[in-house]
Design a protein around this motif. Sequence first.
Motif: not given
Length: 247
Positions: A224-239
């Motif tokens: 997971x660390x090597x893959x790089x996590x998605x950015x954290x947002x303060x709002x929703x984002x539809x999948x």
Amino acid sequence: MTGTGKYRTITEMQESIAASGSQIVTVAVRRVQTKAPGHEGLAEALDWTKLWMLPNTAGCQTAEEAIRVARLGREMAKLLGQEDNNFVKLEVIPDSKYLLPDPIGTLQAAEQLVKEGFAVLPYINADPLLAKRLEEVGCVTVMPLGSPIGSGQGIKNAANISIIIEEAKVPVVVDAGIGTPSEAAYAMELGADVLLINSAIALAKNPVSMGRAMGMATEAGRLAYLAGRMPVKSYASASSPLTGTIS
């Protein structure tokens, strides 16, 4: 990395280490030398042609004690067939209640052991300045604690551990305090290179299953660390995309 202490039986230890996939195993030199309860025959119970021994100076309260025990550990490794093993996990712990390492004694012992040709892996509080100093004197890793030894409290020093990981030019080993596989994964997600886990496996109701779980969590956290996590947002984002929907 896994430890060898606190298991109910030698067989349980052997099977748990195998299940974890660990390749480096710590051995408390003083306890093996004195045949302390639970440590009789421990050094001979593992196949040292397949595992790398990490002698440790557990039980040492001063730099002088730790240096003497490290020398004994190197001889023990040689007697068990690891002629080129100069590794030592350096512990200098005068505090009997919280088992917190002595930063000054650790640094003093590390400087001497490096001069004697040891590959020193120092156990420390999560202190970024001490970690840098130990790296500068020649330690091959730094080993910040997640929380006190055997406490199972998890990672209580995440901010400082992250600084150590960011600044270190040597591998960072998170040692002590991990109690669950999720905490192991979290430590790896922070960017740690290695984990050392003992009590969480040895004291589990089923140590063999816990050993396997810890091994899997460690690998997952590193990936997971090597893959790089998605950015954290303060709002929703539809999948799902909103274009082309039926109206």
